[in-house]
Every structure is written in C-alpha cells, then in structure tokens.
Design a protein around this motif. Structure first.
Motif, PDB file in Angstrom:
ATOM      1  N   SER A 189       0.609  -1.538   0.211  1.00 43.67           N
ATOM      2  CA  SER A 189       0.083   0.121   0.158  1.00 43.67           C
ATOM      3  C   SER A 189       0.737   0.988   0.355  1.00 43.67           C
ATOM      4  CB  SER A 189      -0.856  -0.052   0.995  1.00 43.67           C
ATOM      5  OG  SER A 189       0.066   0.395   2.107  1.00 43.67           O
ATOM      6  N   GLY A 190       0.334   2.185  -0.724  1.00 41.68           N
ATOM      7  CA  GLY A 190       0.967   3.726  -1.080  1.00 41.68           C
ATOM      8  C   GLY A 190       2.616   3.614  -1.457  1.00 41.68           C
ATOM      9  N   ASP A 191       2.949   4.752  -0.607  1.00 40.77           N
ATOM     10  CA  ASP A 191       4.416   4.271  -1.009  1.00 40.77           C
ATOM     11  C   ASP A 191       5.645   3.666  -0.379  1.00 40.77           C
ATOM     12  OD1 ASP A 191       3.741   6.322  -3.247  1.00 40.77           O
ATOM     13  OD2 ASP A 191       4.034   7.635  -1.339  1.00 40.77           O
ATOM     14  N   GLY A 192       5.008   2.062  -0.333  1.00 35.22           N
ATOM     15  CA  GLY A 192       6.034   1.214   0.600  1.00 35.22           C
ATOM     16  C   GLY A 192       7.173   0.768  -0.431  1.00 35.22           C
ATOM     17  N   PRO A 193       7.748   0.167   0.107  1.00 32.93           N
ATOM     18  CA  PRO A 193       9.367  -0.678  -0.926  1.00 32.93           C
ATOM     19  C   PRO A 193       8.566  -1.489  -1.963  1.00 32.93           C
ATOM     20  CG  PRO A 193       9.455  -1.396   1.309  1.00 32.93           C
ATOM     21  CD  PRO A 193       7.932  -0.097   1.387  1.00 32.93           C
ATOM     22  N   ARG A 194       9.054  -1.093  -2.904  1.00 28.41           N
ATOM     23  CA  ARG A 194       8.825  -2.121  -4.541  1.00 28.41           C
ATOM     24  C   ARG A 194      10.147  -3.348  -4.500  1.00 28.41           C
ATOM     25  NH1 ARG A 194       4.374  -1.744  -6.556  1.00 28.41           N
ATOM     26  NH2 ARG A 194       3.149  -0.295  -6.304  1.00 28.41           N
ATOM     27  N   GLY A 195      10.965  -3.084  -3.769  1.00 26.15           N
ATOM     28  CA  GLY A 195      11.886  -4.004  -4.322  1.00 26.15           C
ATOM     29  C   GLY A 195      11.833  -5.746  -3.621  1.00 26.15           C
ATOM     30  N   SER A 196      11.696  -6.944  -4.628  1.00 27.74           N
ATOM     31  CA  SER A 196      11.203  -7.629  -4.490  1.00 27.74           C
ATOM     32  C   SER A 196      12.028  -8.161  -3.538  1.00 27.74           C
ATOM     33  CB  SER A 196      11.745  -8.900  -5.423  1.00 27.74           C
ATOM     34  OG  SER A 196      12.307  -9.127  -5.672  1.00 27.74           O
ATOM     35  N   HIS A 197      13.436  -8.283  -3.156  1.00 20.22           N
ATOM     36  CA  HIS A 197      14.189  -8.615  -1.783  1.00 20.22           C
ATOM     37  C   HIS A 197      13.664  -7.988  -0.455  1.00 20.22           C
ATOM     38  CE1 HIS A 197      16.014  -4.695  -3.050  1.00 20.22           C
ATOM     39  NE2 HIS A 197      16.554  -4.876  -1.410  1.00 20.22           N
ATOM     40  N   LEU A 198      12.662  -6.455  -0.266  1.00 22.83           N
ATOM     41  CA  LEU A 198      12.423  -6.109   0.545  1.00 22.83           C
ATOM     42  C   LEU A 198      11.473  -6.632   1.794  1.00 22.83           C
ATOM     43  CD1 LEU A 198      13.295  -2.172  -0.349  1.00 22.83           C
ATOM     44  CD2 LEU A 198      14.293  -3.658   0.652  1.00 22.83           C
ATOM     45  N   ASN A 199      10.480  -7.297   0.471  1.00 19.73           N
ATOM     46  CA  ASN A 199       9.475  -7.895   0.950  1.00 19.73           C
ATOM     47  C   ASN A 199       8.927  -9.217   0.761  1.00 19.73           C
ATOM     48  OD1 ASN A 199       8.213  -5.241   3.261  1.00 19.73           O
ATOM     49  ND2 ASN A 199       7.879  -4.757   1.314  1.00 19.73           N
ATOM     50  N   PRO A 200       9.969 -10.454   1.290  1.00 18.24           N
ATOM     51  CA  PRO A 200       9.764 -11.792   0.609  1.00 18.24           C
ATOM     52  C   PRO A 200       8.590 -12.480   0.663  1.00 18.24           C
ATOM     53  CG  PRO A 200      11.251 -11.717   1.773  1.00 18.24           C
ATOM     54  CD  PRO A 200      10.796  -9.594   1.757  1.00 18.24           C
ATOM     55  N   ASP A 201       7.511 -11.983   1.860  1.00 18.07           N
ATOM     56  CA  ASP A 201       6.394 -12.278   1.608  1.00 18.07           C
ATOM     57  C   ASP A 201       5.323 -12.049   1.725  1.00 18.07           C
ATOM     58  OD1 ASP A 201       7.423 -14.791   3.099  1.00 18.07           O
ATOM     59  OD2 ASP A 201       8.144 -13.092   5.296  1.00 18.07           O
ATOM     60  N   THR A 202       5.653 -10.765   0.959  1.00 17.35           N
ATOM     61  CA  THR A 202       3.876  -9.961   0.336  1.00 17.35           C
ATOM     62  C   THR A 202       3.992 -10.314  -0.851  1.00 17.35           C
ATOM     63  OG1 THR A 202       5.326  -8.018   1.475  1.00 17.35           O
ATOM     64  CG2 THR A 202       3.516  -7.611  -0.394  1.00 17.35           C
ATOM     65  N   PRO A 203       2.025 -10.500  -0.932  1.00 16.94           N
ATOM     66  CA  PRO A 203       1.619 -11.499  -2.190  1.00 16.94           C
ATOM     67  C   PRO A 203       2.223 -10.249  -3.495  1.00 16.94           C
ATOM     68  CG  PRO A 203       0.199 -11.193  -0.214  1.00 16.94           C
ATOM     69  CD  PRO A 203       1.479 -10.625   0.235  1.00 16.94           C
ATOM     70  N   ARG A 204       2.081 -11.233  -4.227  1.00 13.79           N
ATOM     71  CA  ARG A 204       2.409 -10.361  -5.757  1.00 13.79           C
ATOM     72  C   ARG A 204       1.720 -10.096  -7.181  1.00 13.79           C
ATOM     73  NH1 ARG A 204       6.412 -10.181  -2.645  1.00 13.79           N
ATOM     74  NH2 ARG A 204       8.566  -9.348  -3.854  1.00 13.79           N
ATOM     75  N   ALA A 205       0.824  -9.814  -7.714  1.00 12.84           N
ATOM     76  CA  ALA A 205       0.114  -9.843  -8.839  1.00 12.84           C
ATOM     77  C   ALA A 205       1.299 -10.079 -10.201  1.00 12.84           C
ATOM     78  CB  ALA A 205      -0.738  -8.520  -8.916  1.00 12.84           C
ATOM     79  N   ILE A 206       0.738 -11.201 -10.536  1.00 15.97           N
ATOM     80  CA  ILE A 206       1.688 -11.909 -11.236  1.00 15.97           C
ATOM     81  C   ILE A 206       0.739 -11.257 -13.250  1.00 15.97           C
ATOM     82  CG2 ILE A 206       2.191 -13.408 -13.125  1.00 15.97           C
ATOM     83  CD1 ILE A 206       3.596 -12.815 -10.317  1.00 15.97           C
ATOM     84  N   GLN A 207       1.620 -10.655 -13.606  1.00 18.38           N
ATOM     85  CA  GLN A 207       1.365  -9.045 -14.965  1.00 18.38           C
ATOM     86  C   GLN A 207       2.026  -9.974 -16.773  1.00 18.38           C
ATOM     87  OE1 GLN A 207       2.034  -5.433 -13.952  1.00 18.38           O
ATOM     88  NE2 GLN A 207       0.174  -5.454 -13.008  1.00 18.38           N
ATOM     89  N   ARG A 208       1.446  -9.963 -17.623  1.00 14.59           N
ATOM     90  CA  ARG A 208       1.616 -10.410 -18.660  1.00 14.59           C
ATOM     91  C   ARG A 208       1.106  -9.125 -19.517  1.00 14.59           C
ATOM     92  NH1 ARG A 208      -0.540 -12.403 -23.131  1.00 14.59           N
ATOM     93  NH2 ARG A 208       0.754 -13.435 -24.398  1.00 14.59           N
ATOM     94  N   TRP A 209       2.619  -9.006 -20.158  1.00  9.67           N
ATOM     95  CA  TRP A 209       2.671  -8.090 -21.514  1.00  9.67           C
ATOM     96  C   TRP A 209       2.172  -8.497 -22.942  1.00  9.67           C
ATOM     97  CZ3 TRP A 209       3.401  -2.916 -21.757  1.00  9.67           C
ATOM     98  CH2 TRP A 209       3.458  -1.881 -22.344  1.00  9.67           C
ATOM     99  N   ASN A 210       1.320  -8.118 -22.849  1.00  6.20           N
ATOM    100  CA  ASN A 210       0.405  -7.904 -24.169  1.00  6.20           C
ATOM    101  C   ASN A 210       0.348  -6.847 -25.644  1.00  6.20           C
ATOM    102  OD1 ASN A 210      -0.952  -6.047 -24.132  1.00  6.20           O
ATOM    103  ND2 ASN A 210      -3.143  -6.736 -23.929  1.00  6.20           N
ATOM    104  N   GLY A 211       1.286  -6.681 -25.536  1.00  9.47           N
ATOM    105  CA  GLY A 211       2.204  -5.368 -26.310  1.00  9.47           C
ATOM    106  C   GLY A 211       1.534  -4.390 -26.545  1.00  9.47           C
ATOM    107  N   HIS A 212       1.245  -3.352 -25.661  1.00  8.66           N
ATOM    108  CA  HIS A 212       0.504  -2.376 -24.995  1.00  8.66           C
ATOM    109  C   HIS A 212       0.688  -2.137 -23.953  1.00  8.66           C
ATOM    110  CE1 HIS A 212      -0.643  -1.700 -29.213  1.00  8.66           C
ATOM    111  NE2 HIS A 212      -0.842  -3.182 -29.438  1.00  8.66           N
ATOM    112  N   LEU A 213       0.163  -3.129 -22.550  1.00 10.31           N
ATOM    113  CA  LEU A 213      -0.626  -2.259 -21.517  1.00 10.31           C
ATOM    114  C   LEU A 213      -0.121  -3.903 -20.829  1.00 10.31           C
ATOM    115  CD1 LEU A 213      -3.076  -3.195 -20.311  1.00 10.31           C
ATOM    116  CD2 LEU A 213      -3.460  -1.596 -21.741  1.00 10.31           C
TER     117      LEU A 213
END
Length: 100
Positions: A27-51
């Motif tokens: 939430s908010g401006d929290g750290p986004r580095g993967s190594h900083l919050n290893p137990d945080t849930p992640r959304a997996i996103q796929r690039w479709n060519g535009h977004l």
C-alpha cells in the motif's frame, strides 16, 4: 541522431509480448523491491504489446519466482560448495609471533 526504422521498433516490441512480471502488492509508497518484502503477495502481470494485464497471483516471492521462471531449479547442497584448503589465506592478517 538517426531514427530507428519502424519495422525494427515493432520487432523489439513484439518480442516482449507474453513476458511476465511480478508486482508486490504494497500500500502507498512502500518499498517495491522484491528482496525487501519476500513474504508480500504478488500480482503476476503479462505484457500484451500495449499494457501490462493481470495474469495471476502469487502468495510470496518464492511462488512468484516459480511462476516466472518454471525451468529454473534451485539445488542447494553442501557438496556444491568448494572446499576450503589449508592455510590462512591472502586476505587474513598475519598473526604476530607470540612473546615468551
């Protein structure tokens, strides 16, 4: 400065189609580095060519890495580490001789 031909740009863009990435759900401006919050849930996103579009969900960093890199196996064993040889090594300070 020379402009890149449109066909080369389109090839580069199309090469990334289908690429996956994991985005930490913080939430908010929290750290986004993967190594900083290893137990945080992640959304997996796929690039479709535009977004980036939603593709899946991972409960933590380890599960996200299994989704992103399915062919990579991590093998941890003590046999794979090189054995240390005898001696003090060059990086160690020499010991002062003992006084009698």
């Amino acid at each position: 400065m020379e402009d890149e031909p449109l066909s080369q740009w389109a090839e580069r863009r199309d090469a990334r189609i289908g690429q996956l990435r994991a985005v930490p759900l913080v939430s908010g401006d929290g750290p986004r580095g993967s190594h900083l919050n290893p137990d945080t849930p992640r959304a997996i996103q796929r690039w479709n060519g535009h977004l980036w579009e939603p593709y899946g969900f991972a409960a933590n960093l380890a599960e996200a890495r299994r989704i992103l890199f399915p062919d990579t196996e991590v093998v941890c064993s003590s046999e794979s580490a090189p054995a240390l040889g005898p001696g003090t090594g060059k990086h160690r300070k020499p010991q002062a001789p003992r006084q009698p």
